[in-house]
Design an enzyme around this catalytic site. Structure first.
Site, short mmCIF file in Angstrom:
data_model
loop_
_atom_site.label_atom_id
_atom_site.label_comp_id
_atom_site.label_asym_id
_atom_site.label_seq_id
_atom_site.Cartn_x
_atom_site.Cartn_y
_atom_site.Cartn_z
N ILE A 1 0.85 -1.14 0.06
CA ILE A 1 -0.07 -0.06 0.09
C ILE A 1 0.74 1.21 -0.01
CG2 ILE A 1 -1.99 1.15 1.28
CD1 ILE A 1 -2.45 -1.82 0.40
N CYS B 1 8.16 -1.14 7.93
CA CYS B 1 7.28 -1.28 6.67
C CYS B 1 8.33 -1.45 5.54
CB CYS B 1 6.35 0.11 6.27
SG CYS B 1 5.56 -0.20 5.01
N ILE C 1 5.22 -9.94 14.20
CA ILE C 1 5.98 -9.58 13.16
C ILE C 1 5.44 -8.61 12.35
CG2 ILE C 1 7.87 -11.36 13.49
CD1 ILE C 1 6.41 -12.51 10.98
N ASN C 2 6.12 -7.81 11.63
CA ASN C 2 5.47 -6.99 10.38
C ASN C 2 5.51 -8.27 9.19
OD1 ASN C 2 4.60 -5.06 8.42
ND2 ASN C 2 5.77 -3.51 9.65
N GLY D 1 -0.79 -13.98 10.64
CA GLY D 1 -1.45 -14.99 10.55
C GLY D 1 -2.65 -15.74 11.28
N THR E 1 -4.77 -9.67 8.72
CA THR E 1 -5.41 -10.02 7.49
C THR E 1 -6.82 -10.72 7.62
OG1 THR E 1 -2.91 -10.40 6.47
CG2 THR E 1 -4.71 -11.41 5.39
#
Lengths: 306, 265
Positions: A73, A133, A194-195, A247, A269
């Protein structure tokens, strides 16, 4: 057995339960109103905010991968001033503790300016330093890929901020415990692990990358074993609380993180797939504790039998 | 804005195979049926599994009492799984989502559908049939384009709603040979419009780009419904952005319908 105690303490922040929604996956919470009980959430982490605001990356920005997705993004956000004026009032309506995620674009000093802006706002419960990021191309490497750079940024923010500081780390490193230690030593109250993992996917017919920026951040159940492993590794080395993510799609996957050493978790997500999943996960954790006769959630943190 | 979105376990009432790869599902949901507007879409969870992980966005094709219909083509694993569902099966659906077409009741109406673009336009045609005074005799044209004749869908539905239907196929197997945007150009050139016509279009992006050009050339306003891969579908992830004259907008939340002139093609 009476209701188990799900509350957790992270720095000065006391959460009624350990389930947050991860930055970038929940907008400014208003998008989810009516679909999930926002007030039931442990905390809401905002989309990452930068000093000047960013239009975001060119398209396409997302694609699905096996048991996961890639996103680039590019930290699209309105900038700190507009955020405080327009988005924060919206976030407040969620009636859950607000954690504001911030990032620098060019100069790590921007973190200090941003933290200063947020310092005076009472209902900003905590600040998450997004030094990880993978989708900002102005940065050659991530701050969170260097223990010294991590230490300097956290220390500089710690100097100006009395708020609870959470440092969000990247899994794209050789040894995450080094970075986690650096964050702890610089005064971070907690770390988020985590990222996304840096990934890539190709449309073989067109011979083109599926994401315009070519590489992008992988999230979803596909990365969960890596995230759990990193939480476990960091838990051996650091004393500050870990917020585990990567996850999580149900109570069972959230519980993996607690057993590996996380004090709280963030759902990312999975919010896209089932907007009410964070509420479902809170109930699932409660049931698990009841069934296993555990009175405090903290009793299972790091309780892996190994 | 401020519209209610529902998440429901809905039951499939019927499945119909329309052409080799095209399926029509009728799904029971009082709330989605009562609150959907033409151009809006739903996010369907094809299966409770991690592959496919994300929902799939499908335009609302028709509304009938307490049910809504979706029309889709099998293009990948997720749509293949959806095509294997049967009546009686349940689907987790979120909707209605996005902003639909802005219904223009004055002036001639030209619908332009490319491929699966027919799906939301049938809903629009049926809505217009109800809202436009039947005595007004406003000219209503539907242009349908597809690769080949077997993929020309919904002719009857448009006709039933009082539309004059014209067809184009890429291979010339039915109607005019060529793209539906060529057909639109021809219509705009040869038709005398007594009032001020409006174009409503849905289809692949290159087609919509052509329509945006024609809209500008002929000075006829066009509303276009964009297709995009989506993650959340509710405006949170910022994945399905489109570049417009006012910066990036979200296809799922600010669209999927945009004024053609506002999109940077």
């Amino acid at each position: 057995m009476k209701n188990p105690d799900l509350s957790v303490k992270i720095g000065k922040l006391k959460l009624k339960n350990p389930v947050m929604v991860a930055s970038g996956t929940f907008g400014y919470a208003e998008e989810f109103s009516g679909l999930v009980g926002l007030h039931k959430l442990g905390a809401v982490v905002s989309k990452t905010i930068t000093l000047k605001g960013r239009p975001g990356n060119t398209l396409p920005r997302t694609c699905e991968t096996p048991a996961g997705m890639l996103n680039s993004i590019g930290l699209e956000n309105p900038g700190i001033n507009k955020f405080i004026k327009e988005k924060l009032p919206v976030l407040r309506r969620a009636k859950a503790p607000i954690i504001v995620s911030i990032a620098s674009e060019n100069d790590p000093q921007e973190f200090v300016v941003l933290a200063n802006e947020l310092e005076k706002i009472r209902d900003v419960a905590a600040i998450e330093l997004n030094i990880s990021c993978p989708n900002v191309k102005t940065q050659k490497s991530l701050i969170s890929q260097d223990p010294e750079a991590t230490f300097q940024v956290v220390k500089a923010v710690r100097k100006v901020s009395t708020k609870t500081l959470i440092t969000k780390l990247s899994p794209n490193v050789t040894d995450i415990t080094q970075i986690a230690l650096a964050a702890q030593n610089a005064g971070s109250d907690a770390v988020s692990l985590i990222n996304t993992l840096l990934g890539m996917s190709i449309d073989v017919k067109a011979r083109k990358p599926k994401i315009a920026s070519i590489t992008a951040g992988l999230s979803g159940p596909a990365i969960r074993p890596i995230a759990v492993r990193m939480v476990w590794e960091a838990f051996q080395k650091i004393k500050i609380p870990i917020i585990g993510m990567g996850g999580i799609i149900d109570a069972s996957s959230a519980l993996e993180f607690f057993l590996a050493g996380a004090s709280a978790v963030a759902v990312g997500t999975a919010n896209f797939i089932d907007p009410k999943i964070s509420n479902t996960i809170i109930e699932g954790i409660r049931s698990y504790l009841k069934e296993n006769r555990v009175s405090h959630l903290e009793d299972i943190v790091g309780a892996l039998k190994a | 804005m401020g519209k209610t979105i529902y998440q429901e376990k809905t039951r499939i009432l019927s499945k119909q195979k329309l052409a080799s790869n095209f399926f029509l599902l009728k799904i029971a949901s009082k709330k989605i049926a009562a609150n959907s507007a033409p151009g809006q879409f739903v996010q369907i969870r094809v299966q409770d599994s991690v592959v496919p992980l994300l929902r799939r966005p499908l335009g609302v094709h028709r509304i009938e009492k307490n049910n809504f219909e979706v029309l889709f083509q099998v293009v990948g694993k997720a749509t293949e799984m959806l095509a294997q569902k049967n009546s009686g099966d349940y689907l987790d659906v979120i909707g209605p989502l996005g902003n639909g077409f802005n219904l223009q009741k004055r002036g001639e109406i030209i619908l332009v559908a490319g491929g699966m673009g027919v799906a939301p336009l049938v809903f629009l045609a049926e809505k217009l049939k109800k809202s436009v005074d039947p005595k007004s005799k406003i000219q209503k044209i539907a242009l349908i384009g597809a690769k080949t004749k077997t993929q020309i869908l919904c002719e009857t539905e448009f006709k039933k709603s009082g539309f004059e239907v014209r067809v184009s196929t890429d291979d010339g197997s039915k109607g005019a040979k060529g793209y539906v945007s060529d057909l639109l150009k021809q219509v705009l050139r040869t038709t005398h419009f007594a009032l001020r016509p409006n174009i409503f279009a849905c289809g692949p992006r290159p087609m919509l780009k052509e329509i945006a050009k024609l809209s500008k050339e002929f000075g006829i306003p066009a509303q276009v419904s964009l297709e995009e891969h989506m993650a959340c579908g509710i405006g949170a992830c910022l994945g399905c952005a489109v570049e417009t004259s006012k910066g990036f907008k979200r296809v799922c939340k600010d669209g999927p319908v945009f004024q053609a002139e506002e999109v940077i093609w």
